[in-house]
Design a protein around this motif. Sequence first.
Motif, PDB file in Angstrom:
ATOM      1  N   ILE A  19       0.941  -1.140   0.018  1.00 33.00           N
ATOM      2  CA  ILE A  19       0.199  -0.100  -0.018  1.00 33.00           C
ATOM      3  C   ILE A  19       0.920   1.327   0.041  1.00 33.00           C
ATOM      4  O   ILE A  19       0.509   2.284  -0.533  1.00 33.00           O
ATOM      5  CB  ILE A  19      -0.768   0.084   1.283  1.00 33.00           C
ATOM      6  CG1 ILE A  19      -2.031  -1.028   0.909  1.00 33.00           C
ATOM      7  CG2 ILE A  19      -1.702   1.217   1.528  1.00 33.00           C
ATOM      8  CD1 ILE A  19      -2.770  -1.554   2.521  1.00 33.00           C
ATOM      9  N   SER A  37       9.932   5.672   2.927  1.00 34.29           N
ATOM     10  CA  SER A  37      10.906   4.994   3.843  1.00 34.29           C
ATOM     11  C   SER A  37      11.201   3.464   3.551  1.00 34.29           C
ATOM     12  O   SER A  37       9.724   3.177   3.112  1.00 34.29           O
ATOM     13  CB  SER A  37      10.773   5.271   5.290  1.00 34.29           C
ATOM     14  OG  SER A  37       9.664   4.510   5.741  1.00 34.29           O
ATOM     15  N   PRO A 192      -7.675   0.100   5.916  1.00 38.83           N
ATOM     16  CA  PRO A 192      -7.836  -0.820   4.672  1.00 38.83           C
ATOM     17  C   PRO A 192      -8.368  -2.145   5.248  1.00 38.83           C
ATOM     18  O   PRO A 192      -8.360  -2.534   6.539  1.00 38.83           O
ATOM     19  CB  PRO A 192      -6.433  -0.970   4.406  1.00 38.83           C
ATOM     20  CG  PRO A 192      -5.441  -0.317   4.727  1.00 38.83           C
ATOM     21  CD  PRO A 192      -6.473   0.304   5.889  1.00 38.83           C
TER      22      PRO A 192
HETATM   23  N1  LIG Z   1      -2.419  -5.528   3.328  1.00 40.04           N
HETATM   24  C1  LIG Z   1      -3.427  -5.624   3.989  1.00 40.04           C
HETATM   25  O1  LIG Z   1      -4.537  -6.527   3.765  1.00 40.04           O
HETATM   26  C2  LIG Z   1      -3.651  -4.690   5.044  1.00 40.04           C
HETATM   27  C3  LIG Z   1      -4.969  -4.783   5.859  1.00 40.04           C
HETATM   28  C4  LIG Z   1      -5.449  -3.681   6.863  1.00 40.04           C
HETATM   29  C5  LIG Z   1      -4.425  -2.800   7.360  1.00 40.04           C
HETATM   30  N2  LIG Z   1      -3.168  -2.688   6.322  1.00 40.04           N
HETATM   31  C6  LIG Z   1      -2.110  -1.709   6.822  1.00 40.04           C
HETATM   32  O2  LIG Z   1      -1.643  -1.002   5.760  1.00 40.04           O
HETATM   33  C7  LIG Z   1      -0.311  -0.602   5.871  1.00 40.04           C
HETATM   34  C8  LIG Z   1       0.607  -1.128   4.797  1.00 40.04           C
HETATM   35  O3  LIG Z   1       0.506  -2.743   4.858  1.00 40.04           O
HETATM   36  P1  LIG Z   1       1.046  -3.431   3.558  1.00 40.04           P
HETATM   37  O4  LIG Z   1       0.127  -4.562   3.595  1.00 40.04           O
HETATM   38  O5  LIG Z   1       1.127  -2.497   2.307  1.00 40.04           O
HETATM   39  O6  LIG Z   1       2.392  -3.895   3.877  1.00 40.04           O
HETATM   40  P2  LIG Z   1       3.820  -4.525   3.208  1.00 40.04           P
HETATM   41  O7  LIG Z   1       3.437  -4.722   1.964  1.00 40.04           O
HETATM   42  O8  LIG Z   1       4.121  -5.519   4.212  1.00 40.04           O
HETATM   43  O9  LIG Z   1       4.726  -3.352   3.484  1.00 40.04           O
HETATM   44  C9  LIG Z   1       5.306  -2.907   4.723  1.00 40.04           C
HETATM   45  C10 LIG Z   1       6.195  -1.874   4.690  1.00 40.04           C
HETATM   46  O10 LIG Z   1       6.516  -1.636   6.012  1.00 40.04           O
HETATM   47  C11 LIG Z   1       8.112  -1.550   6.161  1.00 40.04           C
HETATM   48  N3  LIG Z   1       8.438  -2.046   7.326  1.00 40.04           N
HETATM   49  C12 LIG Z   1       8.449  -3.404   7.490  1.00 40.04           C
HETATM   50  N4  LIG Z   1       8.926  -3.556   8.870  1.00 40.04           N
HETATM   51  C13 LIG Z   1       9.357  -2.181   9.255  1.00 40.04           C
HETATM   52  C14 LIG Z   1       9.859  -1.687  10.434  1.00 40.04           C
HETATM   53  N5  LIG Z   1      10.136  -2.599  11.514  1.00 40.04           N
HETATM   54  N6  LIG Z   1      10.174  -0.385  10.378  1.00 40.04           N
HETATM   55  C15 LIG Z   1       9.871   0.367   9.416  1.00 40.04           C
HETATM   56  N7  LIG Z   1       9.164   0.010   8.385  1.00 40.04           N
HETATM   57  C16 LIG Z   1       8.853  -1.393   8.156  1.00 40.04           C
HETATM   58  C17 LIG Z   1       8.397  -2.372   4.890  1.00 40.04           C
HETATM   59  O11 LIG Z   1       9.720  -2.263   4.429  1.00 40.04           O
HETATM   60  P3  LIG Z   1      10.734  -3.340   3.882  1.00 40.04           P
HETATM   61  O12 LIG Z   1       9.953  -3.784   2.624  1.00 40.04           O
HETATM   62  O13 LIG Z   1      12.110  -2.389   3.370  1.00 40.04           O
HETATM   63  O14 LIG Z   1      11.157  -4.224   4.960  1.00 40.04           O
HETATM   64  C18 LIG Z   1       7.376  -2.087   3.819  1.00 40.04           C
HETATM   65  O15 LIG Z   1       7.739  -0.732   3.155  1.00 40.04           O
HETATM   66  C19 LIG Z   1       0.051  -1.166   7.410  1.00 40.04           C
HETATM   67  O16 LIG Z   1       0.032  -0.236   8.265  1.00 40.04           O
HETATM   68  C20 LIG Z   1      -0.956  -2.236   7.422  1.00 40.04           C
HETATM   69  O17 LIG Z   1      -1.081  -2.357   9.099  1.00 40.04           O
HETATM   70  C21 LIG Z   1      -2.652  -3.605   5.443  1.00 40.04           C
END
Ligand SMILES: NC(=O)c1ccc[n+]([C@@H]2O[C@H](COP(=O)([O-])OP(=O)(O)OC[C@H]3O[C@@H](n4cnc5c(N)ncnc54)[C@H](OP(=O)(O)O)[C@@H]3O)[C@@H](O)[C@H]2O)c1
Length: 253
Positions: A19, A37, A192
């Motif tokens: 996202i 970041s 989301p």
């Molecule tokens: N995907 C879903 O179904 C979903 C549903 C509800 C809410 N969300 C929320 O949406 C947001 C994005 O989720 P996503 O699914 O897009 O996640 P994602 O694809 O797993 O990406 C996570 C991001 O956070 C970074 N990250 C991981 N560990 C970290 C740390 N310790 N310190 C700083 N940055 C860190 C990662 O960096 P690296 O890749 O460089 O490690 C990556 O850029 C989150 O807040 C999540 O809670 C997601």
Amino acid sequence: MDLGLAGKVVFVTGGSRGIGRATAVAFAREGARVAFSYHSDKEEAGVTAAAIGAEALAVRFDLADPESMGSAVAAVRERWGGIDVFVANAVRWPDSLPDPGRRFEDVPRQEWRDLLRPNVEGAIAGLQAVLPAMRGRPDGRIVLVSSDVARHRGPGTPGLGIYGSSKAALAGLANGLIAELGGDILVNIVTPGFTVTERNLAAMPQRLRDERAAHTPTGRLSTPEDVARAIVFLGSPANGNITGEVLNVTGGV
Ligand SMILES: NC(=O)c1ccc[n+]([C@@H]2O[C@H](COP(=O)([O-])OP(=O)(O)OC[C@H]3O[C@@H](n4cnc5c(N)ncnc54)[C@H](OP(=O)(O)O)[C@@H]3O)[C@@H](O)[C@H]2O)c1
């Protein structure tokens, strides 16, 4: 509609995939200057930077290390002077998929602290680092990315209570911030639902995704771009007077 983002400086945390990447790219398409970041994956950060274009700025930041947020913000200020829009999207995920068979009281303290602390303290540290760079500029906007698991709705999700409580903390943060920041910086939350990110594609087989989609009123799961568009609107000057709201991007679940 012109979102009014041309030339604005946007900082998206966790922009190296999912996202966050879709959000960073969507802001750039609106003419914003975009910093984002990454945490561990410099290569994927390069993919995001290439999609943003020449003006992209990738900075490293670890939610577990508040100092690293200070350095990340300093790098953005050095490049562009200040920050207009902050998207707190980075997340520390649980180490493994939820185990419905494990009882809540059996989760070791170290494990839940390792999840709770980066997500809650990282959000606070991020906001503390970024606000001085935002104050005094017009059209300040903050978007906090929470999750539908933080809401008291539906049947609940076994094994996600601690992760959910770390995302619910963002509501408390927003509540205090809207009162303090008033009309100077508008603060909103996007929640989301299950979103078809690369990570979720790898974690959930097609059959289960189809089942979920079938139980979603819109008939499909959200894409990262669906969520990004909501974030970009709330983070833009086109959002003229909305603050303290929660926008659910769940397909109606
Ligand atoms: N995907 C879903 O179904 C979903 C549903 C509800 C809410 N969300 C929320 O949406 C947001 C994005 O989720 P996503 O699914 O897009 O996640 P994602 O694809 O797993 O990406 C996570 C991001 O956070 C970074 N990250 C991981 N560990 C970290 C740390 N310790 N310190 C700083 N940055 C860190 C990662 O960096 P690296 O890749 O460089 O490690 C990556 O850029 C989150 O807040 C999540 O809670 C997601």
